[in-house]
Design a protein around this motif. Structure first.
Motif, PDB file in Angstrom:
ATOM      1  N   HIS A 128       0.819  -1.213   0.000  1.00 49.53           N
ATOM      2  CA  HIS A 128       0.000   0.000   0.000  1.00 49.53           C
ATOM      3  C   HIS A 128       0.853   1.263   0.000  1.00 49.53           C
ATOM      4  O   HIS A 128       0.449   2.294  -0.549  1.00 49.53           O
ATOM      5  N   PHE A 129       2.022   1.210   0.639  1.00 49.78           N
ATOM      6  CA  PHE A 129       2.864   2.400   0.794  1.00 49.78           C
ATOM      7  C   PHE A 129       4.313   2.025   0.507  1.00 49.78           C
ATOM      8  O   PHE A 129       4.885   1.174   1.186  1.00 49.78           O
ATOM      9  N   GLY A 130       4.888   2.689  -0.453  1.00 47.40           N
ATOM     10  CA  GLY A 130       6.232   2.322  -0.870  1.00 47.40           C
ATOM     11  C   GLY A 130       7.345   2.872  -0.010  1.00 47.40           C
ATOM     12  O   GLY A 130       8.474   2.400  -0.090  1.00 47.40           O
ATOM     13  N   SER A 131       7.041   3.872   0.813  1.00 49.14           N
ATOM     14  CA  SER A 131       8.087   4.473   1.638  1.00 49.14           C
ATOM     15  C   SER A 131       7.457   5.055   2.890  1.00 49.14           C
ATOM     16  O   SER A 131       6.238   5.240   2.978  1.00 49.14           O
ATOM     17  N   LYS A 132       8.316   5.377   3.865  1.00 47.52           N
ATOM     18  CA  LYS A 132       7.827   5.972   5.102  1.00 47.52           C
ATOM     19  C   LYS A 132       7.200   7.337   4.837  1.00 47.52           C
ATOM     20  O   LYS A 132       6.155   7.671   5.413  1.00 47.52           O
ATOM     21  N   GLU A 133       7.805   8.133   3.964  1.00 45.04           N
ATOM     22  CA  GLU A 133       7.241   9.451   3.668  1.00 45.04           C
ATOM     23  C   GLU A 133       5.888   9.323   2.985  1.00 45.04           C
ATOM     24  O   GLU A 133       4.960  10.092   3.288  1.00 45.04           O
ATOM     25  N   GLU A 134       5.753   8.362   2.094  1.00 44.02           N
ATOM     26  CA  GLU A 134       4.460   8.158   1.428  1.00 44.02           C
ATOM     27  C   GLU A 134       3.393   7.786   2.461  1.00 44.02           C
ATOM     28  O   GLU A 134       2.258   8.254   2.396  1.00 44.02           O
ATOM     29  N   LEU A 135       3.768   6.961   3.421  1.00 40.86           N
ATOM     30  CA  LEU A 135       2.852   6.593   4.499  1.00 40.86           C
ATOM     31  C   LEU A 135       2.479   7.825   5.326  1.00 40.86           C
ATOM     32  O   LEU A 135       1.302   8.026   5.662  1.00 40.86           O
ATOM     33  N   GLN A 136       3.455   8.661   5.651  1.00 38.09           N
ATOM     34  CA  GLN A 136       3.179   9.856   6.439  1.00 38.09           C
ATOM     35  C   GLN A 136       2.250  10.812   5.704  1.00 38.09           C
ATOM     36  O   GLN A 136       1.299  11.347   6.293  1.00 38.09           O
ATOM     37  N   LEU A 137       2.500  11.024   4.423  1.00 43.91           N
ATOM     38  CA  LEU A 137       1.657  11.935   3.642  1.00 43.91           C
ATOM     39  C   LEU A 137       0.235  11.396   3.522  1.00 43.91           C
ATOM     40  O   LEU A 137      -0.748  12.148   3.642  1.00 43.91           O
ATOM     41  N   ALA A 138       0.113  10.104   3.294  1.00 39.33           N
ATOM     42  CA  ALA A 138      -1.211   9.486   3.188  1.00 39.33           C
ATOM     43  C   ALA A 138      -1.945   9.562   4.522  1.00 39.33           C
ATOM     44  O   ALA A 138      -3.173   9.749   4.572  1.00 39.33           O
ATOM     45  N   THR A 139      -1.207   9.434   5.614  1.00 40.78           N
ATOM     46  CA  THR A 139      -1.809   9.532   6.943  1.00 40.78           C
ATOM     47  C   THR A 139      -2.341  10.935   7.199  1.00 40.78           C
ATOM     48  O   THR A 139      -3.440  11.111   7.740  1.00 40.78           O
ATOM     49  N   ILE A 140      -1.582  11.941   6.805  1.00 43.91           N
ATOM     50  CA  ILE A 140      -2.047  13.326   6.958  1.00 43.91           C
ATOM     51  C   ILE A 140      -3.310  13.554   6.132  1.00 43.91           C
ATOM     52  O   ILE A 140      -4.272  14.180   6.605  1.00 43.91           O
ATOM     53  N   ASP A 141      -3.330  13.039   4.912  1.00 43.47           N
ATOM     54  CA  ASP A 141      -4.519  13.196   4.073  1.00 43.47           C
ATOM     55  C   ASP A 141      -5.734  12.526   4.705  1.00 43.47           C
ATOM     56  O   ASP A 141      -6.844  13.060   4.684  1.00 43.47           O
ATOM     57  N   ALA A 142      -5.524  11.336   5.270  1.00 44.70           N
ATOM     58  CA  ALA A 142      -6.623  10.623   5.918  1.00 44.70           C
ATOM     59  C   ALA A 142      -7.124  11.391   7.140  1.00 44.70           C
ATOM     60  O   ALA A 142      -8.336  11.499   7.374  1.00 44.70           O
ATOM     61  N   ALA A 143      -6.193  11.945   7.924  1.00 47.20           N
ATOM     62  CA  ALA A 143      -6.578  12.723   9.096  1.00 47.20           C
ATOM     63  C   ALA A 143      -7.345  13.980   8.688  1.00 47.20           C
ATOM     64  O   ALA A 143      -8.287  14.397   9.378  1.00 47.20           O
ATOM     65  N   ALA A 144      -6.969  14.568   7.557  1.00 41.51           N
ATOM     66  CA  ALA A 144      -7.675  15.764   7.066  1.00 41.51           C
ATOM     67  C   ALA A 144      -9.123  15.436   6.709  1.00 41.51           C
ATOM     68  O   ALA A 144     -10.035  16.228   6.977  1.00 41.51           O
ATOM     69  N   VAL A 145      -9.347  14.264   6.133  1.00 42.37           N
ATOM     70  CA  VAL A 145     -10.710  13.837   5.797  1.00 42.37           C
ATOM     71  C   VAL A 145     -11.516  13.622   7.073  1.00 42.37           C
ATOM     72  O   VAL A 145     -12.676  14.038   7.174  1.00 42.37           O
ATOM     73  N   ILE A 146     -10.911  12.979   8.060  1.00 47.56           N
ATOM     74  CA  ILE A 146     -11.593  12.756   9.338  1.00 47.56           C
ATOM     75  C   ILE A 146     -11.936  14.094   9.992  1.00 47.56           C
ATOM     76  O   ILE A 146     -13.053  14.300  10.487  1.00 47.56           O
ATOM     77  N   PHE A 147     -10.981  15.031   9.993  1.00 44.70           N
ATOM     78  CA  PHE A 147     -11.204  16.344  10.602  1.00 44.70           C
ATOM     79  C   PHE A 147     -12.334  17.082   9.878  1.00 44.70           C
ATOM     80  O   PHE A 147     -13.198  17.702  10.506  1.00 44.70           O
TER      81      PHE A 147
END
Length: 227
Positions: free
Chosen positions: A55-74
């Motif tokens: 699902h995520f090729g790198s730690k930074e990609e995971l971090q960016l995707a996590t921020i996007d997901a948190a933005a949707v929740i917010f």
């Protein structure tokens, strides 16, 4: 905040990714975004590292995707419920209240995701900080827009500095968030509610404040309330 789009049916892969990111957002508020590794998240969601890596090729990609997901929740939990609130002043109140509600209900167990993440990455320029900051800027914009509407509608004093008002309200919300995370008590939330109302009352049109002062003086001089 980003506009709400009509959501299409999700595939199993999308549902799996969203479930992973929801857990990642919660975990990041407790262990920090920098502590959010594929290995740690795989353990938290009960997946293999290879499965998560798909699902995520790198730690930074995971971090960016996590921020996007948190933005949707917010957006879903804090901002979207206020969009139908009539009037700028009431929407400003509603935005403040929804923020406090999402802290008190521990939508993210470590408090507001973006307060937590920005405190962690504020001195580290790059895509991760920029992505998190974009949501904070959008949130501030929501507050400013509501306050400007309230002023245009005559519910805030024309001389009130709207951006200063929003700065002070946001400071109250962030202090409540920080203290709630530490004490896990409703007291900081309740104090924030009182502070928000006091600040909005101070920003009300001057004629309203003067009328209220006259009424207070009349009541003080006539405790029995007789005419």
């Amino acid at each position: 905040m980003s506009e709400i789009h009509t959501r299409k049916p999700r595939s199993d892969g999308e549902r799996s990714r969203n479930a992973i990111l929801s857990e990642a957002a919660k975990l990041a508020t407790v262990e920090g975004l920098s502590g959010l590794s594929i290995a740690r998240l795989a353990d938290a969601v009960g997946m293999s590292k290879s499965g998560l890596f798909a699902h995520f090729g790198s730690k930074e990609e995971l971090q960016l995707a996590t921020i996007d997901a948190a933005a949707v929740i917010f957006e879903d939990e804090v901002v979207a419920p206020t969009r139908a609130v009539p009037g700028g002043l009431e929407r400003l109140r509603a935005l403040s209240e929804r923020f406090l509600w999402h802290v008190e209900e521990m939508v993210f167990p470590g408090g507001c995701f973006f307060a937590s993440v920005l405190a962690e990455v504020d001195t580290h320029p790059g895509p991760v900080r920029d992505r998190a900051l974009a949501t904070v800027v959008a949130w501030t914009g929501e507050l400013v827009a509501a306050a400007r509407d309230a002023q245009a509608e005559g519910d805030l004093d024309p001389a009130e500095d709207v951006e200063q008002l929003v700065f002070e309200l946001d400071a109250v919300l962030l202090m409540a968030n920080a203290m709630f995370v530490v004490v896990r008590s409703p007291e900081p939330i309740e104090r924030a509610r009182v502070a928000v109302e006091r600040r909005l009352a101070a920003a009300s049109p001057r004629v309203v404040r003067e009328d209220a002062s006259v009424d207070d003086e009349v009541r003080a001089g006539d405790p029995a309330g007789s005419g």
